[in-house]
Design an enzyme around this catalytic site. Structure first.
Site, PDB file in Angstrom:
ATOM      1  N   SER A 102      20.811   6.653  25.573  1.00  0.00           N
ATOM      2  CA  SER A 102      22.018   6.571  24.746  1.00  0.00           C
ATOM      3  C   SER A 102      22.771   7.897  24.824  1.00  0.00           C
ATOM      4  O   SER A 102      23.597   8.209  23.988  1.00  0.00           O
ATOM      5  CB  SER A 102      21.642   6.250  23.300  1.00  0.00           C
ATOM      6  OG  SER A 102      20.798   7.252  22.795  1.00  0.00           O
ATOM      7  N   SER A 142      17.105  17.051  18.051  1.00  0.00           N
ATOM      8  CA  SER A 142      17.740  15.744  18.166  1.00  0.00           C
ATOM      9  C   SER A 142      18.818  15.789  19.233  1.00  0.00           C
ATOM     10  O   SER A 142      19.110  16.842  19.804  1.00  0.00           O
ATOM     11  CB  SER A 142      18.352  15.331  16.827  1.00  0.00           C
ATOM     12  OG  SER A 142      19.624  15.928  16.691  1.00  0.00           O
ATOM     13  N   LYS A 143      19.382  14.617  19.466  1.00  0.00           N
ATOM     14  CA  LYS A 143      20.426  14.513  20.496  1.00  0.00           C
ATOM     15  C   LYS A 143      21.630  15.370  20.132  1.00  0.00           C
ATOM     16  O   LYS A 143      22.440  15.694  20.978  1.00  0.00           O
ATOM     17  CB  LYS A 143      20.852  13.058  20.642  1.00  0.00           C
ATOM     18  CG  LYS A 143      19.775  12.235  21.294  1.00  0.00           C
ATOM     19  CD  LYS A 143      20.313  10.974  21.927  1.00  0.00           C
ATOM     20  CE  LYS A 143      19.248  10.350  22.819  1.00  0.00           C
ATOM     21  NZ  LYS A 143      18.787   9.074  22.417  1.00  0.00           N
ATOM     22  N   ARG A 144      21.731  15.720  18.864  1.00  0.00           N
ATOM     23  CA  ARG A 144      22.878  16.530  18.447  1.00  0.00           C
ATOM     24  C   ARG A 144      22.726  18.006  18.836  1.00  0.00           C
ATOM     25  O   ARG A 144      23.683  18.747  18.793  1.00  0.00           O
ATOM     26  CB  ARG A 144      23.092  16.396  16.934  1.00  0.00           C
ATOM     27  CG  ARG A 144      23.702  15.055  16.550  1.00  0.00           C
ATOM     28  CD  ARG A 144      23.992  14.994  15.079  1.00  0.00           C
ATOM     29  NE  ARG A 144      22.773  15.043  14.290  1.00  0.00           N
ATOM     30  CZ  ARG A 144      21.993  14.005  14.045  1.00  0.00           C
ATOM     31  NH1 ARG A 144      22.322  12.813  14.509  1.00  0.00           N
ATOM     32  NH2 ARG A 144      20.900  14.111  13.328  1.00  0.00           N
TER      33      ARG A 144
END
Ligand code: GLU
Length: 312
Positions: free
Chosen positions: A11, A249-251
């Site tokens: 994602s 995280s992806k952030r």
């Protein structure tokens, strides 16, 4: 033959946490001379567009983590996109339905939220069982107005795993987990069902994945049992934490490969990860193949690993 897998849900761009998991999965299976399958977990097609999957393959190749079967190379266990395997999930669902273990759930998100069921450690709510008690006539009437989700009825039973790395972990399915989703109301099959069907159908013998999924394992073992399938060996990998102790995280933009690639070669990146994982004494550059000689599960910690400031 030992068979492991990479099962990313692309994602976005691959980040340190995924790379860490893939590295350990690769080393663990390759050290035993085993095979690896790449399966793209894109059930949520809106969140996982194809371009991310293609990028993921390119990134894994850049890292030197190769695989034997997957979307581009093919193989006997395809298709390798979960979005193309829904007939298999449907068949498994029907098998569970014939056992009388599946029921429709009409609860809205707001209702689920309002129900005062206890929350699990992993942040998921334990379903209060509201729709379990509906009669067939009540369910039929509600179905005319709203397409239901489907849940599995779970018993008051302890199901546990002897994790190859984390040790014993168990849950009382009814109390700690509750009746869980097999298919969402929009028709999307749930991760728990798909992962069991696929790991079994692809002959996976060893699952190496993040420790955040340890809590899913009792549910999955119960599904293996109901579907008459043989479970693989599970080894859960500690999670990487940012230098300030937060879950990565992806952030975290600088933990994404696009940023890491600007600064580091693949060998530099893998050397640092091997050092963090405890099986390499220094953070010197190492290719994946070079790390095969050093890798040992018993050197890898069981608790989350905090990344020291400035390592990457
Ligand atoms: N697709 C899941 C993820 O990317 C992994 C599932 C699994 O390894 O069982 O988090």
């Amino acid at each position: 033959m030992e068979t492991g897998r990479f099962a990313p849900s692309p994602s976005g761009r691959i980040h340190l946490g995924n790379i860490f998991c893939c590295l350990l999965a690769w080393l663990s299976v390759r050290q035993k001379g085993g095979r690896i399958i790449l399966r793209i977990e894109d059930l949520d097609t809106a969140r996982c567009p194809r371009r991310y999957a293609a990028q993921m393959e390119e990134d894994l190749r850049w890292l030197g983590l190769d695989w034997d079967e997957g979307p581009a190379v093919g193989g006997p266990h395809g298709p390798y996109y979960q979005s193309q395997r829904t007939a298999l999930y449907q068949a498994a669902l029907e098998k569970l339905e014939t056992k009388g273990l599946v029921y429709p759930c009409f609860c809205t998100r707001a209702e689920l939220h309002a129900a005062s069921a206890p929350h699990r450690e992993d942040g998921q709510a334990v379903y209060a069982g509201t729709c379990r008690r509906l009669t067939a006539a009540e369910a039929a009437k509600k179905t005319m107005r709203r397409r239901p989700a489907l849940r599995l009825r779970v018993p008051e039973e302890i199901w546990g795993v002897r994790d190859g790395h984390m040790g014993a972990y168990q849950e009382n399915l009814a109390r700690d987990c509750g009746d869980f989703l097999l298919r969402r109301s929009d028709g999307m099959f749930a991760y728990q069902l798909a992962v069991v069907v696929d790991d079994a159908a692809m002959g996976i013998t060893e699952v190496v994945r993040g420790a955040d999924l340890l809590a899913s394992t009792p549910r999955q073992l119960y599904l293996y049992h109901l579907l008459g399938l043989t479970p693989p060996r599970f080894l859960h990998v500690p999670l990487l934490l940012a230098p300030d102790g937060r879950r990565l995280s992806k952030r975290d933009a600088d933990a994404g490969l696009d940023s890491l690639q600007d600064r580091l070669s693949a060998a530099e990146l893998l050397g640092k990860l091997a050092y963090l994982a405890g099986f390499h004494p220094s953070a010197e550059p190492r290719t994946a193949r070079q790390l095969l000689a050093d890798f040992a599960w018993d050197k890898v910690p069981q608790t989350d690993i905090r990344i020291p400031e400035g390592l990457f």
